[in-house]
Design a protein around this motif. Structure first.
Motif, short mmCIF file in Angstrom:
data_model
loop_
_atom_site.label_atom_id
_atom_site.label_comp_id
_atom_site.label_asym_id
_atom_site.label_seq_id
_atom_site.Cartn_x
_atom_site.Cartn_y
_atom_site.Cartn_z
N LYS A 510 0.83 -1.21 0.00
CA LYS A 510 0.00 0.00 0.00
C LYS A 510 0.86 1.25 0.00
O LYS A 510 0.59 2.21 -0.73
N MET A 511 1.93 1.25 0.81
CA MET A 511 2.77 2.42 0.91
C MET A 511 3.53 2.70 -0.39
O MET A 511 3.89 3.84 -0.67
N LEU A 846 -6.72 6.94 3.98
CA LEU A 846 -5.59 7.88 3.96
C LEU A 846 -4.70 7.63 2.75
O LEU A 846 -4.32 8.58 2.05
N ILE A 847 -4.37 6.37 2.48
CA ILE A 847 -3.50 6.05 1.35
C ILE A 847 -4.19 6.39 0.03
O ILE A 847 -3.57 6.97 -0.88
N GLU A 848 -5.47 6.06 -0.07
CA GLU A 848 -6.19 6.33 -1.32
C GLU A 848 -6.21 7.82 -1.64
O GLU A 848 -5.97 8.24 -2.78
N GLN A 863 -4.83 19.28 3.68
CA GLN A 863 -5.54 19.38 4.95
C GLN A 863 -6.43 18.16 5.18
O GLN A 863 -6.64 17.75 6.33
N ASP A 864 -6.94 17.57 4.10
CA ASP A 864 -7.75 16.36 4.25
C ASP A 864 -6.92 15.22 4.84
O ASP A 864 -7.42 14.42 5.64
N LEU A 865 -5.65 15.14 4.45
CA LEU A 865 -4.79 14.09 4.99
C LEU A 865 -4.51 14.32 6.47
O LEU A 865 -4.39 13.37 7.25
N ILE A 866 -4.40 15.58 6.86
CA ILE A 866 -4.14 15.89 8.27
C ILE A 866 -5.30 15.42 9.14
O ILE A 866 -5.09 14.97 10.28
N ASN A 867 -6.51 15.50 8.63
CA ASN A 867 -7.67 15.03 9.40
C ASN A 867 -7.57 13.52 9.66
O ASN A 867 -7.92 13.05 10.76
N TYR A 868 -7.14 12.77 8.66
CA TYR A 868 -6.95 11.32 8.87
C TYR A 868 -5.84 11.06 9.88
O TYR A 868 -5.96 10.17 10.74
N ILE A 869 -4.76 11.82 9.77
CA ILE A 869 -3.65 11.64 10.70
C ILE A 869 -4.07 11.98 12.12
O ILE A 869 -3.68 11.31 13.09
#
Length: 1032
Positions: A510-511, A846-848, A863-869
């Motif tokens: 995935k990574m 997050l990966i997608e 910013q969308d990725l930060i929400n998942y993090i």
């Protein structure tokens, strides 16, 4: 109605005004009632439709159902607005089947109406009704039956989707309507206003036949007070509330509450004719945690950037962790933990509850519940905050040189002449001893290379005024380039790198979709991005610029010294030993490709230096050999033999076609020119801009044939006397094809078919480019050819690109790498806590999203990725906090119970993520594994036990709850099997219920219920009292 009024005595007969008052016009109050009726009808909450809906969801309770709501706005007198909200339980979306109750408990036409299964058989006989004379319409509303149901006693009503009011908790109702003011300043603060709304509700209920209770919120919003009505089958229930911020002494315990309840249900009843059922819940405060102060937060201040004694202090005590990204909550995410013990369906005459004595021992309760209140949404998270701050630098357009120069100038202006003199004198007086200590500490004589920091003198930058001191900068550069070995042995040993086992193929697969740098997050650019994020967090923008400049200077030094850059390949030692260049990996980010290209330049430079060295050695050998020979004279030959050059190895068993005795050799050739993705785009753009005519096609072919010409020249140099067919046999074997030709046999003079090899048809086309290039190619070995890949030019272009980047562009280039490291860190933290199955959906999402953002370079969507993090940080922080509190040494968990405890903590974790306050039931109470664990954790330190006449009268003398480790825990090891009472409860709750005739002895039995809550800050009563409106 008409009336006359005299305007003037003289004009009384001529001027008459008529005032008409139309009493048929609806008033504001009547229009308000009509609005309520229309909404009830629209929602199908009338008597028939309402009971149909109720039958569909009659098996739902607070545990199996999910709260939903719908609302409408109403106006009263045009200046006051209310919201009418319908709250109801619906099946959970992920719940296919709801456990059915026992068939004996269902209401049907052939069964009697049973409000409470706990009521004695004598009372049941009193409330039986002949079903033959009662129709379905005469059945009491289900809400009245809910009042006597014990299923929803003390059950959690909070929901992640709906902000459910306390009405459901107070009365155990599964559905109800609530009228509340839309604004806080329009609350109903007087009894007259409340009576107007209640009268409107009563009229609406009677006109529509609504069987759903309707409440109105009164007084201040924070007081949580409600009044309400419910009518049906000639029964009417009044819902009332009492709320004090103190507890009256006479009503502090059960006897006083029973007195209130009995006075409400009627004094006309004999105590022996009815029974009051009591349910009790005591809540004990296990631990209440305050938020950590700023001093306790794991945050590095700017003081670590300057004025550090690099000689006397230890590095691990000075510098922050530069190996890992900051992760987790910066404060405690669990606000409080409570233990609730419940005793259900007790008779009033079998328990004693007073100030001096209490029968209710928590260790004897089989219904335990852990209540955990978290502040996940209010907490700050280190990684999310640092990424947000890093993203904020995207807007900066200032370059590194401008920023470093500005910082240098501003710092110089802030120092006056005296300060400069003192600073210079201090340097002169302390430089000698400091240098000697530094020499001993860092072993400067054994360095592989001189640090590139010294090259800053070329830029006329005074490192005294830079935001990062030289010691911390060297510490970072040693971490990035460990082969420098400047002070590698002094790097803090307690900075452990989070790493995931390479056997986890699913994770790395995935990574690998992300466009980043090193797959295992231990590459040069991964470490550099982590350091940039740290520097940006603890310093200013100038500090980030200084680190970038130091990094570029280090790359410049390595190129000038022909030292390969480590950390770009998964196996650097293997890549270092290979002879050929490793082309930039186009699946990685552009910055990674540029540094890989720089490594290609360094490797090409090393090859060229090695070739020059071998040539020099060969020349010296020949000169030495010629000098050692005696002077001899020979006649000069007319033609010198051609000497083959640049041979690599033999090409199989093939020989030259024109010289069958000479083997065919593979020449040493120039490698294809490596390109990054921007170079490929530029090259493709040049070819497209040439046009589509014949001249453009010819020019395009010549540009693309540069590598072919070089290979032909090297082949001719390695194989003198070769022809094009020889070259094709090596370079393009597919164009050397077998053909059949007819020829005469010299012996029999007959035609036979012979098989021979020849060039393919495309090689024989007139004007073939290969033939033309072969004719123009000269015999030139690779060492004398013009370089196809000009490593010097490419390296200078890369350094020009690196130096021209602004701060925002540096952030943009490193964002894919930093977010790759962030995703890696998130999964590693969760993986170490065995939470992979819980975070798997979040990680996949997050990966997608990260793949789309990084490959399309959509910087505005990071910013969308930060929400998942942030979700990862919440999960991991909460689990770490739970482990610290429930699995410490004091818990003494047996090996066979570890899995059960882990499952229990994961259950708490899952529920806490959906709601701020989660309730987890513990089966078998204190006698279960979890119950024993909590009992150990709640045991008081150095507790003294005094026996009394009864076992449950053991009372602690001193001590308080503590979930931390107990050093003297061994002293109480032998007390594991002793049932110990807990301290005074933090909160006491009672539910009193009965089914009695009211208001007269000959009335039908109807449900009566009163909820009580007593704690240090409030005294609350919520009563539901039903009366018979037919037999009164």
């Amino acid at each position: 109605m008409t009336s006359t009024k005299k305007l003037d005595v003289e004009d009384a007969e001529d001027h008459v005004i008529f005032d008409i008052n139309d009493f048929t016009t609806a008033s504001d109050w009547e229009r308000f009632v009509v609005q309520i009726e229309e909404i009830i009808t629209e929602w199908k909450l009338n008597s028939t439709s309402s009971e149909e809906i109720s039958d569909l969801h009659k098996d739902l309770n607070f545990e199996t159902g999910e709260w939903e709501q719908k609302s409408e706005t109403m106006q009263f007198a045009e200046e006051i607005s209310f919201t009418l909200t319908y709250y109801f339980l619906a099946p959970k979306k992920n719940q296919d089947d709801i456990p059915k109750k026992n068939e004996d408990s269902k209401l049907s036409k052939k069964e009697s109406i049973d409000f409470d299964s706990s009521v004695t058989s004598s009372i049941k006989q009193n409330i039986e009704i002949d079903q033959r004379s009662v129709s379905i319409a005469n059945l009491p509303p289900k809400s009245m039956a809910d009042l006597l149901s014990k299923t929803n006693d003390f059950q959690n009503v909070t929901s992640s989707q709906v902000n459910t009011p306390s009405v459901a908790y107070f009365y155990g109702l599964c559905r109800f309507l609530l009228i509340s003011p839309t604004r806080f300043n329009n609350f109903i603060d007087t009894e007259s206003r409340a009576n107007v709304i209640l009268s409107s509700i009563s009229i609406a209920i009677n006109n529509t036949g609504c069987l759903v209770p309707i409440f109105v919120q009164v007084n201040l919003i924070e007081r949580d007070m409600y009044l309400g009505l419910c009518e049906g089958s000639a029964l009417k229930t009044h819902f009332q509330s009492v709320h004090f911020n103190y507890t009256p002494q006479q009503y502090s315990f059960l006897p006083g509450l029973l007195e209130i309840f009995k006075s409400k249900i009627g004094n006309h009843l004999n105590e022996s004719s009815y029974l009051i059922s009591v349910s009790v819940r005591f809540t004990y405060l296990i631990q209440k945690l305050d938020e950590l102060g700023e001093a306790k937060r794991d945050q590095v201040k700017d003081k670590s950037m300057q004025d550090i004694d690099l000689v006397d202090d230890k590095l691990e005590d000075i510098y922050p962790d530069i190996k890992n990204l900051p992760f987790g909550s910066s404060q405690e995410c669990i606000e409080s933990i409570y233990l609730a013990c419940t005793w259900s369906n007790l008779s009033e005459d079998i328990i004693i509850d007073s100030e001096s004595y209490n029968d209710l021992n928590p260790q004897h309760s089989n219904h335990w519940c852990i209540i955990l209140n978290n502040i996940l949404d209010k907490s700050e998270y280190k990684l999310s905050n640092s990424l947000n701050r890093y993203l904020n630098e995207l807007k900066r357009t200032i370059t590194v040189n401008q920023l470093i120069g500005q910082a240098n100038q501003n710092s110089a202006q802030n120092l006056n002449t005296e300060e400069l003199k003192n600073k210079s004198l201090q340097k002169l007086s302390s430089s000698g001893s400091a240098v000697r200590k530094l020499d001993q500490m860092y072993n400067m004589g054994s360095n592989i290379m001189e640090k590139a920091t010294n090259k800053m003198k070329i830029l006329n930058i005074n490192d005294t005024f830079l935001p990062i001191d030289k010691g911390f900068l060297d510490f970072i550069m040693d971490h990035l380039f460990p082969d420098a070995n400047l002070r590698q042995s002094n790097i803090s040993s307690n900075q452990v790198f989070n790493k995931i086992d390479a056997s986890n193929e699913k994770f790395y697969k995935k990574m690998s979709l992300l466009k980043a740098s090193s797959l295992k997050n231990d590459g040069l650019l991964n470490k550099f991005a982590i350091c940039l994020n740290l520097i940006n967090q603890i310093g200013k923008t100038a500090a980030l610029a200084q680190l970038w400049q130091e990094f570029v200077l280090e790359l410049r030094y390595r190129y000038d010294s022909a030292i390969l850059i480590p950390g770009l390949e998964e196996d650097f030692k293997k890549a270092q030993s290979e002879d050929s260049m490793t082309a930039p990996d186009l699946s990685r980010c552009l910055l990674h490709q540029k540094i890989q290209m720089l490594n290609c330049c360094i490797k090409k430079k090393l090859e060229r230096q090695q070739l020059e060295k071998e040539t020099e050695q060969q020349i010296e050998t020949e000169v030495r050999k010629n000098n050692s020979d005696e002077d001899e004279f020979f006649d000069c030959e007319d033609e010198q033999p051609i000497v083959a050059e640049g041979r690599s190895k033999k090409f199989g068993d093939l020989n030259l076609l024109n010289k069958p005795s000479e083997p065919l050799y593979v020449p040493k050739t120039q490698e294809p020119t490596p390109m990054t993705e921007d170079m490929l785009d530029q090259h493709a753009s040049v070819l497209l801009n040439l046009g589509n005519n014949d001249d453009a096609s010819l020019l395009r072919a010549k540009i693309q044939s540069a590598s072919l010409l070089s290979d032909m020249q090297a082949f001719k140099a390695a194989n003198p006397g070769c022809v094009l067919e020889d070259f094709v046999r090596w370079y393009s074997p597919r164009d050397w094809v077998q053909i059949e030709i007819k020829e005469k046999d010299p012996v029999s003079n007959e035609e036979i078919i012979a098989k021979k090899y020849d060039l393919s048809s495309r090689m024989k086309i007139p004007g073939n480019m290969w033939v033309e290039v072969w004719d123009n190619a000269k015999s030139i070995p690779v060492r004398r050819q013009k370089r196809l890949f000009d490593d010097t030019k490419e390296a200078e272009q890369i350094f020009e690109w690196l130096n021209s980047l602004s701060i925002g562009q540096i952030i943009e280039q490193t964002l894919p790498i930093l977010f790759y490291s962030s995703a890696y860190t998130c999964y590693a933290e969760a993986f170490n806590l065995d939470l992979a199955s819980i975070v798997e959906p979040i990680f996949d999402a997050l990966i997608e999203k990260a793949v789309k953002i990084t490959r399309n370079n959509e910087t505005n969507r990071y910013q969308d990725l930060i929400n998942y993090i942030k979700s990862f940080e919440q999960i991991v922080s909460l689990m770490k906090s739970l482990n610290a509190k429930f699995t410490n040494k004091k818990a003494r968990i047996a090996d066979e119970d570890i899995e059960e405890v882990k499952d229990f903590l994961k259950k708490i974790l899952k529920k806490s993520l959906d709601q701020d306050s989660c309730h987890i039931n513990i089966e078998n109470g204190a006698h279960s594994v979890i119950g024993l664990l909590i009992s150990r954790l709640c045991r008081k330190k150095k507790q003294t036990i005094k026996p009394s006449r009864y076992m449950n009268e053991y009372k602690p003398v001193k001590g308080s709850f503590d979930l931390t480790e107990d050093e003297d825990d061994e002293e109480t090891e032998d007390m594991n099997n002793v049932l110990l009472p807990l301290e005074k409860p933090f909160q006491r709750e009672y539910i009193l219920r009965s089914s009695v005739p009211r208001p007269a002895p000959y009335s039908r039995p109807s449900p009566q219920r009163m909820y009580c809550r007593i704690n240090n800050i409030e005294f609350r009563l919520a009563g539901a009292f039903t009366e018979d409106t037919m037999f009164f």
